[in-house]
Scaffold this active site. Structure first.
Site, short mmCIF file in Angstrom:
data_model
loop_
_atom_site.label_atom_id
_atom_site.label_comp_id
_atom_site.label_asym_id
_atom_site.label_seq_id
_atom_site.Cartn_x
_atom_site.Cartn_y
_atom_site.Cartn_z
N LYS A 134 0.85 -1.20 0.00
CA LYS A 134 0.00 0.00 0.00
C LYS A 134 0.88 1.24 0.00
CE LYS A 134 -3.70 -2.49 2.36
NZ LYS A 134 -4.50 -2.65 3.60
N LYS A 166 -4.30 -14.98 -1.25
CA LYS A 166 -5.28 -14.18 -0.52
C LYS A 166 -6.69 -14.72 -0.74
CE LYS A 166 -4.56 -9.70 -0.39
NZ LYS A 166 -4.15 -9.50 1.02
N ASP A 220 -5.57 -12.62 9.41
CA ASP A 220 -6.16 -11.36 8.93
C ASP A 220 -7.37 -10.95 9.76
OD1 ASP A 220 -6.34 -9.18 7.07
OD2 ASP A 220 -8.05 -10.20 6.16
#
Length: 281
Positions: A134, A166, A220
């Site tokens: 990011k 992911k 996560d």
């Protein structure tokens, strides 16, 4: 990837954005071409400085005859009023480079400063702070460098240097076990060894990823209680990374669960610019 070539291209693009077709109209019309001067970049707040080499490279890209002197080094903790860099030569050239040089220095120092705050919060633990992808488009190498100056560590630089399975990969690839097996088989056929990380959102997924042979499991957006249980289940058989919603108030407790890494997108996408000014002597 060649860092020097990448840096040169980045600086050229940044300067072209500021110069347009005619350059610094104000300075060129106001100042004599031969007018010389010396200026100093001064810190206006406290934090970790990063990007002095890049800052100096901007001045030299505008005018190779400018003399640039670093007063301190990257990684130094600056306080208000500290001198960080001196530049001498054509006053026109110094003013033309000023904003672009400061933009890089402010951005990178902001990232290093915020990273250092996260690293400080987990001091005394074995956990490491990681960055993410990011980042500002076109500035990834520089921003990831700033993370290391602040004491953090780099996660993958791009899609090319690590495998991270992911949520959407899992959905499209037939589940965690099927996705890991297919990638492992492809790597074996190509005789390549690349670390495989699997993103998980629940304890059942952690167990599946562990059984599938993941090299690292990402937890996560799990609760602290879930993370503690996940670390116990994994029991050192692979690396463990916590991710999602991490801030300065929670990072210490997350490190206390026993994870190896905590990835923090905020250190690049939400770092505030460090305040510097350039003043002529």
């Amino acid at each position: 990837m060649n860092f020097d070539l990448e840096l040169t291209a980045t600086l050229e693009k940044a300067l072209a954005e500021d110069f347009g077709a005619v350059g610094d109209l104000t300075s060129n019309l106001l100042l004599e071409e031969r007018q010389a001067g010396s200026a100093t970049i001064v810190s206006k707040e406290s934090g970790v400085v990063a990007g002095l080499e890049v800052c100096g490279a901007v001045f030299r890209a505008v005018d190779p005859n400018l003399e640039v002197e670093k007063v301190i080094s990257d990684g130094t903790a600056a306080t208000p009023g500290d001198h960080v860099l001196n530049v001498r030569g054509s006053a026109r050239s110094i003013l033309a480079a000023e904003r672009t040089a400061l933009n890089f220095l402010q951005r990178l120092s902001g990232i290093a400063t915020l990273t250092a705050r996260f690293v400080e919060q987990i001091s005394g633990t074995r956990c490491k702070i990681l960055d993410t992808r990011k980042t500002t488009p076109g500035l990834r190498l520089l921003e990831k460098y700033a993370v290391t100056v602040g004491g953090g560590h780099n996660h993958r630089f791009g899609l090319y240097d690590m495998i991270l399975i992911k949520e959407n990969h899992i959905r499209l690839g037939g589940g965690i076990e099927a996705a890991v097996a297919r990638i492992r088989n492809s790597l074996s056929l190509e005789q390549r060894q690349i670390q495989i990380e699997v993103e998980t959102t629940s304890l059942p997924e952690v167990k599946v990823a562990l059984h599938a042979g993941a090299d690292r499991i990402m937890l996560d957006n799990m609760t602290l209680a879930e993370m503690k249980v996940a670390v116990e289940v994994i029991d050192g058989r692979c690396e463990v990374e916590a991710s999602g919603g991490v801030d300065l108030g929670s990072v210490r407790e997350i490190a206390g669960t026993g994870v190896d890494y905590i990835s923090v997108g905020a250190i690049t996408h939400s770092a505030r610019a460090f305040d510097f000014t350039l003043l002529f002597n």
